[in-house]
Design a protein around this motif. Structure first.
Motif, mmCIF file in Angstrom:
data_model
loop_
_atom_site.group_PDB
_atom_site.id
_atom_site.type_symbol
_atom_site.label_atom_id
_atom_site.label_comp_id
_atom_site.label_asym_id
_atom_site.label_seq_id
_atom_site.Cartn_x
_atom_site.Cartn_y
_atom_site.Cartn_z
ATOM 1 N N LYS A 1 -19.968 33.721 52.457
ATOM 2 C CA LYS A 1 -19.401 35.020 52.063
ATOM 3 C C LYS A 1 -19.748 35.354 50.611
ATOM 4 O O LYS A 1 -20.144 36.475 50.288
ATOM 5 N N MET A 2 -19.565 34.371 49.769
ATOM 6 C CA MET A 2 -19.836 34.606 48.350
ATOM 7 C C MET A 2 -21.318 34.932 48.146
ATOM 8 O O MET A 2 -21.670 35.829 47.364
ATOM 9 N N VAL B 1 -14.380 39.366 39.229
ATOM 10 C CA VAL B 1 -13.174 38.778 38.654
ATOM 11 C C VAL B 1 -12.291 38.152 39.737
ATOM 12 O O VAL B 1 -11.891 38.816 40.692
ATOM 13 N N VAL B 2 -12.029 36.869 39.564
ATOM 14 C CA VAL B 2 -11.134 36.151 40.475
ATOM 15 C C VAL B 2 -9.715 36.313 39.948
ATOM 16 O O VAL B 2 -9.495 36.240 38.732
ATOM 17 N N TRP C 1 -12.910 43.307 41.298
ATOM 18 C CA TRP C 1 -12.121 42.176 41.800
ATOM 19 C C TRP C 1 -12.894 41.510 42.937
ATOM 20 O O TRP C 1 -13.416 42.186 43.822
ATOM 21 N N LEU C 2 -12.933 40.210 42.926
ATOM 22 C CA LEU C 2 -13.757 39.500 43.906
ATOM 23 C C LEU C 2 -13.147 39.493 45.314
ATOM 24 O O LEU C 2 -13.852 39.677 46.304
ATOM 25 N N GLN C 3 -11.842 39.262 45.395
ATOM 26 C CA GLN C 3 -11.256 39.007 46.710
ATOM 27 C C GLN C 3 -11.522 40.108 47.744
ATOM 28 O O GLN C 3 -11.947 39.798 48.861
ATOM 29 N N PRO C 4 -11.322 41.386 47.401
ATOM 30 C CA PRO C 4 -11.597 42.417 48.406
ATOM 31 C C PRO C 4 -13.043 42.387 48.895
ATOM 32 O O PRO C 4 -13.304 42.660 50.077
ATOM 33 N N LEU C 5 -13.980 42.033 48.037
ATOM 34 C CA LEU C 5 -15.381 41.946 48.463
ATOM 35 C C LEU C 5 -15.558 40.800 49.449
ATOM 36 O O LEU C 5 -16.249 40.927 50.463
ATOM 37 N N LEU C 6 -14.899 39.663 49.146
ATOM 38 C CA LEU C 6 -15.012 38.505 50.045
ATOM 39 C C LEU C 6 -14.389 38.824 51.398
ATOM 40 O O LEU C 6 -14.904 38.414 52.443
ATOM 41 N N ASP C 7 -13.281 39.559 51.371
ATOM 42 C CA ASP C 7 -12.599 39.898 52.632
ATOM 43 C C ASP C 7 -13.510 40.683 53.563
ATOM 44 O O ASP C 7 -13.409 40.580 54.783
ATOM 45 N N GLU C 8 -14.391 41.465 52.977
ATOM 46 C CA GLU C 8 -15.298 42.293 53.781
ATOM 47 C C GLU C 8 -16.567 41.552 54.202
ATOM 48 O O GLU C 8 -17.311 42.025 55.046
#
Ligand code: WTA
Length: 635
Positions: free
Chosen positions: A107-108, A205-206, A222-229
């Motif tokens: 994902k990353m 940004v984590v 923000w990193l998390q929303p990108l990872l979620d997708e």
């Protein structure tokens, strides 16, 4: 007989001899049997020591993350790859399996590609010791981006200069980091750094500490929303053996940090091989190295070496003193750690505390304990051996460097008999030599000299980013035809090596390499300062501490010297980081200099140590009278 894993002293000597007689065959066998390649090599090595050019596994194609993750999935998919132990012991530890690690890295990697990062681009990673740090490093390697991890204790000026040196286009950071009972606002430090680093296009940004941050439009995400997708699988980039894997900065004898460049195949082969042998890792072991991934030890022996062997590796976010001085021992019990690898400075600090902190814990799970980063003194060695290793675990004193990429000289547990303060014998493939001042090789035993390596090894750094000339001059000219380590060493009557310390301008404080030049540059920026010189002096916890001699522009500067000293330390902290602050600052009217203008540090070192017995010949000094004056003013 296995080439990969050594299981007796006889086996070691056999392998060692083979590796010297036929280095190509030796490394060929190891590389051939234990890794996954898209394409194998034409030749094991091509090199030119004078020009400092080294190509290992010529034309081979691979991706290191396929070797760290994908190839384990069939057999070890559910095995824990990473145990994350948070700073706060009340927060739950996380167990990340190889399957989960695969998905996180994929994902990353997809996020990085979507954000425009391509093969060969540099990405600066400035994160605390959290799983996202490991995942970011591996994701860069997955897509062939070159990671440049900057230790999250460096100041904004240090971050900025490292970003600019290698022109990173992205920074991965977090809102903040936890260290003991402190919260450090990392994003604010990055914001400051980026004011002077226009090459950075994106900042991921984590969220870790929920610190308040300002997000700059079009730059910060923000990193998390990108990872979620993101999709949880990813096709790895095909890398050439000699494509750069990462840059890691280390101090040198000028103010400019050296971006050591490590490449893919050689680094992979040797970190894996050395990890397996030096820690005697067996399938269900839990391995823990307390270093930060911001240093080479963390790169090679928290991430790459362990994961290449399908190991379970612990990542610890916190510090040894929080919530109290039993934290390391508590973690060893909690996760039933089998191999424990730490630094002498940590051992000395913990040995100073009440013995109950360690004695409360049986530590029966431990099988091997290790030390790295600086010479381990006799007292610390015995304390570590007795109170942590229970006198039953071999203590491996491992010598190596950012530049060497992997462990070079070390006992192999249950194979090499250990001897306190000795790193002992070179691993197979490593050919150390001691050199005298006339550049002759010193033969025989019971001798001391400058430590050099006379044949290339796969995980050696290939260059300094953007400055091959400096690489050549720093490492390959002092002793032509050999790699010069910058360390002095002695070889005892049976051929064991003991590293005695740096013979150049690098001082190791709490295991951190600090060049004198960058610190002096920082001090000299103070408007009241004319000149300065830094030396190290022995410190019972930090190994060395820093002593600064400072000349002020105005003789008898009327300002309060304590305030001045604080301002100077603040400057150092801003330019480099708190690790480089001086323990003592002495204001002087001059520095002992040779006629060619070189500062005689030898004398300053003696004065800082409080040893006034014999300064040697000072008649060649331009200003011999200053020695007496400095001595009388010693703090
Ligand atoms: C020192 C850390 C004595 C040495 C892996 C070296 C050691 C420098 C030892 C590299 C050891 C490292 N005994 N000294 N076991 N291990 N050193 O680049 O001076 O942070 O040159 O790499 O640490 O530090 P670096």
């Amino acid at each position: 007989m296995s080439y990969y894993k050594i299981d007796s002293l006889e086996h070691y000597f056999k392998m060692y001899k083979k590796s010297v007689r036929e280095p190509r065959k030796f490394w060929d066998k190891i590389a051939d049997e234990h890794f996954t390649w898209y394409q194998k090599w034409e030749k094991v090595i091509e090199f030119d020591m004078q020009e400092a050019k080294f190509n290992w596994f010529v034309d081979a194609k691979l991706n290191i993350t396929k070797n760290c993750i994908d190839r384990h999935l069939a057999r070890r998919g559910d095995k824990t790859a990473i145990i994350f132990e948070p700073n706060n012991p009340e927060e739950l530890a996380q167990h990340i399996s190889y399957n989960e690690l695969y998905a996180k890295v994929a994902k990353m990697a997809n996020v990085l590609r979507e954000q425009g990062v391509k093969k060969g681009d540099r990405v600066c990673i400035y994160l605390p010791m959290i799983p996202e740090l490991a995942v970011s490093v591996l994701a860069c390697a997955r897509i062939g981006a070159i990671h440049s991890v900057v230790f999250a204790g460096f100041s904004s000026a240090a971050v900025s200069s490292r970003i600019n040196d290698s022109e990173c286009k992205m920074v991965i950071t977090s809102d903040g980091s936890y260290r003991g009972n402190k919260v450090i606002d990392l994003k604010i430090i990055v914001d400051e750094a980026l004011e002077k680093s226009p090459c950075v296009e994106k900042v991921l940004v984590v969220k870790r500490t929920n610190s308040k941050v300002t997000m700059k439009a079009d730059r910060d995400i923000w990193l998390q929303p990108l990872l979620d997708e993101a999709v949880p699988n990813n096709v790895a980039e095909i890398m050439d053996a000699e494509d750069p894997l990462f840059i890691l900065y280390t101090s040198g004898s000028t103010g400019k940090p050296k971006g050591m460049v490590h490449t893919t195949a050689g680094y992979m082969v040797q970190t894996a091989y050395s990890f397996k042998n030096v820690f005697n890792y067996e399938e269900n072991d839990v391995y823990w190295c307390t270093a930060d991934i911001g240093w080479i030890t963390g790169h090679s022996y928290i991430l790459y070496g362990p994961l290449l062997n399908g190991a379970t590796t612990v990542i610890f976010e916190g510090v040894p003193s929080y919530p109290d001085f039993s934290r390391f021992w508590e973690i060893i019990e909690k996760h039933q750690v089998n191999q424990f690898y730490t630094a002498p400075t940590a051992i000395r600090a913990l040995a100073k505390e009440n013995i109950d902190f360690v004695q409360r814990f049986p530590l029966k799970s431990l099988k091997v304990i290790g030390s790295v980063g600086e010479p381990i003194n006799e007292e610390a060695w015995h304390w570590y051996n007795a109170h942590v290793g229970g006198k039953r675990c071999p203590l491996v004193d491992t010598w190596w460097q950012t530049e060497t990429g992997s462990i070079m000289i070390s006992p192999i547990p249950f194979v090499t008999p250990t001897k306190p303060t000795y790193a002992s014998l070179p691993l197979p493939g490593i050919q150390p030599v001691l050199m005298d001042e006339l550049r002759n090789e010193i033969e025989g035993n019971q001798v001391t000299g400058s430590l050099c390596i006379k044949f290339p090894w796969p995980s050696m750094a290939r260059t300094i980013w953007g400055d091959h000339q400096r690489y050549k001059e720093t490492y390959f000219t002092a002793f032509p035809g050999k790699y010069f380590t910058g360390d002095g060493a002695l070889r005892d009557e049976v051929g064991y090596y003991r590293i005695t310390g740096r013979v150049d301008d690098v001082i190791i404080v709490s295991g951190h390499n600090l060049g004198t030049a960058p610190i002096e540059d920082a001090i000299n920026e103070h408007p009241a300062v004319a000149e300065s010189a830094i030396v190290g002096f022995p410190h019972d916890i930090k190994g060395n501490a820093l002593y600064g001699y400072v000349i002020l522009k105005e003789v008898g500067e009327s300002r309060n010297q304590e305030n001045l000293a604080n301002e100077i330390n603040q400057l150092i902290s801003d330019q480099i980081g708190p690790i480089a602050k001086l323990d003592t600052i002495q204001f002087v009217n001059g520095l002992p200099k040779t006629r060619s203008g070189k500062i005689m540090r030898r004398i300053l070192r003696k004065i800082a140590e409080g040893d006034f017995s014999n300064f040697g010949d000072i008649s060649t000094l331009l200003n011999p009278e200053i020695v007496e004056e400095i001595k009388n003013g010693k703090l």
